[in-house]
Write a protein that holds these residues in place. Structure first.
Motif, PDB file in Angstrom:
ATOM      1  N   ALA A  51       0.848  -1.185   0.000  1.00 18.79           N
ATOM      2  CA  ALA A  51       0.000   0.000   0.000  1.00 18.79           C
ATOM      3  C   ALA A  51       0.886   1.239   0.000  1.00 18.79           C
ATOM      4  N   ASP A  85      -6.344  -2.881  -6.376  1.00 19.41           N
ATOM      5  CA  ASP A  85      -6.870  -1.527  -6.508  1.00 19.41           C
ATOM      6  C   ASP A  85      -8.309  -1.683  -6.982  1.00 19.41           C
ATOM      7  N   LEU A 124      -2.228  -2.722  -3.662  1.00 24.93           N
ATOM      8  CA  LEU A 124      -3.433  -2.034  -3.201  1.00 24.93           C
ATOM      9  C   LEU A 124      -3.541  -0.638  -3.809  1.00 24.93           C
ATOM     10  N   GLY A 125      -4.761  -0.145  -3.864  1.00 25.42           N
ATOM     11  CA  GLY A 125      -4.968   1.196  -4.408  1.00 25.42           C
ATOM     12  C   GLY A 125      -4.487   2.270  -3.446  1.00 25.42           C
ATOM     13  N   THR A 181      -7.181   5.608   1.863  1.00 27.86           N
ATOM     14  CA  THR A 181      -7.340   4.869   3.114  1.00 27.86           C
ATOM     15  C   THR A 181      -8.770   4.380   3.251  1.00 27.86           C
ATOM     16  N   ASN A 215     -11.874  -0.678   2.784  1.00 24.55           N
ATOM     17  CA  ASN A 215     -11.555  -1.922   2.084  1.00 24.55           C
ATOM     18  C   ASN A 215     -10.063  -2.096   1.921  1.00 24.55           C
ATOM     19  N   THR A 216      -9.405  -1.008   1.537  1.00 25.22           N
ATOM     20  CA  THR A 216      -7.956  -1.066   1.393  1.00 25.22           C
ATOM     21  C   THR A 216      -7.327  -1.406   2.740  1.00 25.22           C
TER      22      THR A 216
END
Ligand SMILES: Nc1ncnc2c1ncn2[C@@H]1O[C@H](COP(=O)(O)OP(=O)(O)OP(=O)(O)O)[C@@H](O)[C@H]1O
Ligand SMILES: [Mg+2]
Lengths: 305, 314
Positions: free
Chosen positions: B12, B44, B125-126, B129, B132-133
């Protein structure tokens, strides 16, 4: 007892005109001692809470909620009353006022305040000590023994708040640790001792209504002086502000410690300026971690061009 | 909590464009070269593009197919890539269900992730914050935050770690009187706790039964940092600086997993990959060399954790 009779009984209990019950021990015992109804008259509770809060008797209002909570299963409506009580802006400081409930319960946030109230930690016991009969000691820490007293207040027909209890017993845990100093000037005649009028203090505790101070210098000069009731000017440098904030306060209690040669005192601000309120908010709610992050970045990495 | 295999790594960064995908891909490249089986998952959920970076224009299968239950497992979605030993699960195409999965969908996704047959699973990860992330990040046994010496990146990386910390604590407070303590609204209120110490004080008062579990969860949280796009030796200090603030204010342990210089060759490497070139040659020195060190540490750590887990189990 009918619901409204119970509320009437609470009212007279709280105004000190009835026998004093000891409100400790388990719920069953408490229920046996309290004037308790089988049903709760929520409107009546609400009116009594309003009435007491309106007179600045916040602790008494909390006690009503606590008593009401002992009588019902669902606390939801009482929580609502509590959050209204916590949102009440305290009146102009009046020495006979109870402390604001958020101070007493450690937070203005209903979830936390309620958990203190709910966990049977708000104790109300008759005070048979030195402070006059017909009063109660209310605390959130008596269950852990007098040495662990977090807060205690006296409350009775002639409510005298806090001032006479040990200073150590009046601190609340959720205050912020501060690294701040203040310049102090005692106002009015300081007595025969030279040089006792100006000193520097560490601010150990700060709210918009008052401050806890420790003076580490001038011990010999301050020791034994009758400081309680004296007025002082306090200038506080708040990080990130260019000008210190200055205000006048009154010393409420002092305690000298000969081993560390320091003097602790509690000061109540008499007419705190709005900027003090802002400054306190900045300090307490300021993102100290992010400020620290930037200070480290600046000193170790430097600014990026 | 779903037990994820030790080889699961979530990457992340809080901020976009800091090089999460490039770092993920270059680590995957080396892990493949080191003869590990690698699966990449484009996590993402709102704006998948890892497949594009690997030269796949229109992926034949994506996470959509799993979410819409057209395939039962994530293994069914694995696509071969131009990187040796590296397969990819492509992200979906803006399916609202994916960008904002509900609890059941999230649980199903996490279970399926845990079941993927691979040595290492790298989840890119996208930015941001979103819960889900944060949840995907926290679910992985290995968590990486990529940052650059840019001030916004430093701040976002710290903000991301702090948000993950609060999310972790909030999970422990479920079912306690303080269950709403860290609700977004409450969190921003004046007087809301700002540091671990203050938070623990409030929990010790308001939910004393939960305090031990909260502290244990925070103790177990470990986060790896990768500082990317370093242009001067001083900038490497960004890692230790963020580490120090995390330790002091959140009580969160961080480790520096690696530092990667700014390297214009990366752009060319990325371009070649995007054009579908079969990547065999890493080029000399520079960023890819540092990515090798990172990959090596990732493999090493996974192996260690695996053997510890086996030891505990026996
Ligand atoms: N070490 C580096 N040196 C030079 N350029 C780099 C480096 N790392 C990444 N880049 C470049 O920075 C850009 C952003 O990288 P990348 O797409 O990996 O970021 P990201 O964090 O995944 O972004 P997003 O949040 O949009 O997914 C790309 O053009 C990439 O080639
Ligand atoms: Mg990316």
């Amino acid at each position: 007892m009918t619901p409204s009779a119970a509320i009437e009984a609470w009212r007279s209990l709280l105004s000190g005109t009835s026998d004093r019950p000891s409100w400790r021990g388990d719920t069953a015992r408490r229920r046996a001692l309290l004037p308790v109804a089988d049903e709760l008259d929520l409107l009546g509770v609400s009116a009594l809470v309003d009435e007491l809060a309106g007179r600045g008797r916040y602790i008494a209002a909390l006690a009503v909620l606590r008593m009401a909570n002992a009588t019902i299963d669902s606390s939801a409506p009482l929580k609502k009353l509590l959050s209204e009580l916590l949102a009440i802006t305290p009146r102009e400081a009046d020495p006979s006022d109870d402390p604001v409930p958020s101070e007493f319960l450690g937070s203005h946030r209903p979830a936390i305040a309620w958990s203190v109230l709910e966990r049977d930690r708000l104790e109300i016991v008759p005070n048979d000590g030195d402070f006059g009969r017909n009063s109660w000691v209310i605390s959130t820490g008596l269950d852990r023994g007098p040495s662990r007293l977090d807060w205690a207040f006296l409350w009775g027909s002639d409510t005298e708040v806090a001032g006479k209890l040990r200073p150590a017993g009046r601190r609340k845990v959720t205050r912020r640790k501060l690294e701040l100093t203040a310049a102090i000037a005692l106002l009015g005649p300081a007595g025969p001792r030279q040089g006792a009028t100006r000193f520097t203090a560490q601010v150990t505790d700060l709210t918009a209504r008052g401050a806890g101070l420790v003076v580490v210098d001038r011990f010999d000069r301050l020791y034994g002086l009758q400081l309680v009731g004296k007025k002082l000017r306090l200038s506080l440098g708040i990080p990130g502000r260019t000008e210190p904030i200055s205000t006048i306060g009154e010393i409420c209690w002092t305690e000298g410690d000969e081993t560390t040669r320091s003097t602790q005192m509690g000061v109540r601000f008499l007419d705190p300026p709005a900027e003090l309120q802002e400054g306190v908010a900045e300090l307490i709610d300021g993102r100290r971690d992010v400020q620290y992050l930037w200070s480290l970045v600046e000193s170790h990495v430097g600014r990026r061009s | 909590m779903i037990g994820m295999p030790e080889g699961t790594w979530a990457i992340a960064g809080g901020k976009g464009g800091v090089g999460k995908s490039v770092v993920t891909l270059s680590a995957a490249y080396w892990l493949g070269r080191l003869k590990h089986q690698v699966a990449l998952l484009d996590g993402d959920l709102g704006g998948a593009n890892l497949h594009t970076m690997l030269g796949v224009r229109i992926p034949p299968r994506t996470l959509d197919d799993f979410v819409l239950k057209r395939v039962p497992t994530l293994d069914d979605l694995l696509l071969d890539t131009s990187l040796e030993g590296v397969r990819l699960i492509a992200g979906g195409s803006d399916t609202p269900a994916l960008a904002n999965p509900n609890y059941a969908q999230k649980t199903r996704l996490l279970r399926a992730m845990a079941a993927i047959e691979t040595d290492l699973l790298l989840v890119d990860l996208g930015a941001g914050t979103s819960l889900n992330t944060l949840d995907l990040f926290l679910a992985a046994p290995n968590r990486v935050v990529v940052l650059t010496p840019q001030p916004t990146s430093i701040q976002n990386a710290y903000g991301f770690i702090k948000a993950a910390f609060f999310r972790l604590v909030a999970k422990e407070l479920r079912g306690t009187p303080l269950k709403n303590l860290l609700d977004p609204g409450q969190f921003r209120e004046a007087g809301a706790p700002q540091t671990a110490e203050e938070l623990f004080q409030e929990i010790a008062i308001g939910a004393p039964d939960a305090i031990d579990a909260v502290k244990r969860a925070v103790d177990d949280l470990e986060i790896h940092l990768i500082v990317n796009m370093i242009r001067s030796p001083k900038e490497e200090k960004v890692g230790p600086v963020v580490s120090e603030v995390c330790r002091k204010f959140l009580g969160v342990r961080t480790r520096i997993l690696g530092a990667i210089p700014y390297d214009p060759k990366i752009e060319r490497w990325a371009l070649a990959m995007e054009q579908g070139a079969l990547i065999r040659q890493a080029g000399d020195g520079g960023a890819l060399r540092c990515a090798y060190d990172i990959a090596y540490r990732m493999a090493d750590r996974t192996r260690q954790a695996d053997s510890e887990r086996t030891k505990r189990a026996s």
